[in-house]
Write a protein that holds these residues in place. Structure first.
Motif, PDB file in Angstrom:
ATOM      1  N   LEU A  46       2.613  19.761 -39.826  1.00 41.44           N
ATOM      2  CA  LEU A  46       3.902  19.743 -40.514  1.00 41.44           C
ATOM      3  C   LEU A  46       5.007  19.113 -39.673  1.00 41.44           C
ATOM      4  N   SER A  47       4.654  18.515 -38.545  1.00 40.08           N
ATOM      5  CA  SER A  47       5.648  17.820 -37.726  1.00 40.08           C
ATOM      6  C   SER A  47       6.124  16.559 -38.450  1.00 40.08           C
ATOM      7  N   LEU A  51       3.834  14.137 -40.856  1.00 38.55           N
ATOM      8  CA  LEU A  51       4.217  13.942 -42.257  1.00 38.55           C
ATOM      9  C   LEU A  51       4.535  12.476 -42.538  1.00 38.55           C
ATOM     10  N   GLY A  52       5.070  11.784 -41.525  1.00 36.84           N
ATOM     11  CA  GLY A  52       5.415  10.383 -41.699  1.00 36.84           C
ATOM     12  C   GLY A  52       4.216   9.477 -41.952  1.00 36.84           C
ATOM     13  N   GLN A  53       3.014   9.946 -41.643  1.00 37.75           N
ATOM     14  CA  GLN A  53       1.813   9.152 -41.912  1.00 37.75           C
ATOM     15  C   GLN A  53       1.655   8.863 -43.402  1.00 37.75           C
ATOM     16  N   ILE A  59       1.012   3.424 -47.708  1.00 41.32           N
ATOM     17  CA  ILE A  59      -0.054   3.607 -48.694  1.00 41.32           C
ATOM     18  C   ILE A  59      -0.041   2.450 -49.692  1.00 41.32           C
ATOM     19  N   LEU A  60       1.141   1.991 -50.070  1.00 44.99           N
ATOM     20  CA  LEU A  60       1.237   0.887 -51.026  1.00 44.99           C
ATOM     21  C   LEU A  60       0.661  -0.399 -50.448  1.00 44.99           C
ATOM     22  N   TRP A  83       0.490  20.027 -49.239  1.00 40.87           N
ATOM     23  CA  TRP A  83       1.579  20.528 -48.398  1.00 40.87           C
ATOM     24  C   TRP A  83       2.881  19.754 -48.594  1.00 40.87           C
ATOM     25  N   LEU A  84       2.808  18.536 -49.132  1.00 41.26           N
ATOM     26  CA  LEU A  84       4.017  17.768 -49.401  1.00 41.26           C
ATOM     27  C   LEU A  84       4.649  18.142 -50.735  1.00 41.26           C
TER      28      LEU A  84
END
Length: 243
Positions: A46-47, A51-53, A59-60, A83-84
């Motif tokens: 959750l860092s 999360l920035g990954q 992804i696009l 989790w997002l």
């Protein structure tokens, strides 16, 4: 001649489980093949860095590479929306379609659709994740009216290592949650880097409840998105007969 079906699959870069499993599932459908594009995912936490990954721009870019192969659908075979928040996957699917013109789905959106079809409101959750990630998943499902009545997690954060978890270990965890007094209506192995999909038929015969593995839900959702019948896949669990 059967028209080819090309499933485009977005894959975490350090994942080694989902590609062989997805290819085996796709091979059960005449004329179907799976094609993969990776983007960087090495840690589940959750860092801000972890999360920035899952920033949509990364992804696009991977989705655009799949579009070059003229795939019929683009499926995100990952569980980050757990989790997002589920809106993250809905938004991603809209953006993939807008960018490529190709319909999109995800492991988690397909899982949620399957639970709606099956009337599942009491779910058992098995993951390799850490306690804080697991809790976030439980909370997000509670907001959707799905009670996680039993859960087990392994406390691992390195994505590559999830695939090293032995199927026998996963089987033990599934037996534990199935026996919970909360009486789960289904079990989900909620991570696409677990070697669990192939266990579904044996687990279901042993425990008497469906296994909704997220590698399998991805393929189910992708086939539905292109108008193909997932029931063509047999021997991989009950979910492929749900419609």
């Amino acid at each position: 001649m059967t028209r080819p079906i090309r499933l485009g699959v977005l894959t975490p870069s350090s994942n080694t489980a989902l590609e062989p499993l997805t290819s085996a599932l796709a091979a059960a459908v005449p004329g179907c093949s799976a094609h993969f594009s990776r983007f960087t995912v090495t840690e589940i936490a959750l860092s801000d860095r972890a999360l920035g990954q899952f920033d949509d721009s990364k992804i696009l870019t991977a989705a655009e590479l799949l579009a070059d192969a003229k795939v019929d659908v683009i499926a995100w075979s990952g569980t980050a929306a757990g989790w997002l928040g589920f809106d993250a996957d809905r938004r991603l699917c809209e953006r993939i379609h807008a960018r490529t013109g190709i319909p999109a789905t995800t492991a988690v959106l397909a899982l949620n659709e399957l639970m709606a079809i099956g009337g599942v409101t009491r779910l058992a959750l098995v993951t390799p994740y850490t306690a804080d990630v697991q809790q976030r998943i439980v909370e997000n499902y509670a907001r959707q009216g799905i009670a996680i009545v039993a859960e087990r997690h392994l406390g691992i954060c390195v994505n590559h290592d999830f695939a090293l978890v032995e199927p026998a270990t996963l089987r033990d965890l599934m037996r534990d949650v199935a026996a919970d007094p909360g009486a789960p209506q289904a079990i989900t192995t909620f991570c696409t880097n677990l070697r669990a999909a192939q266990m579904a038929e044996a687990v279901e015969a042993d425990l008497g409840i469906p296994l909704l593995d997220t590698v399998s839900t991805t393929v189910w959702g992708a086939l539905r998105a292109v108008g193909a019948d997932p029931a063509q896949i047999t021997g991989w669990g009950r979910l492929f007969g749900w419609r």
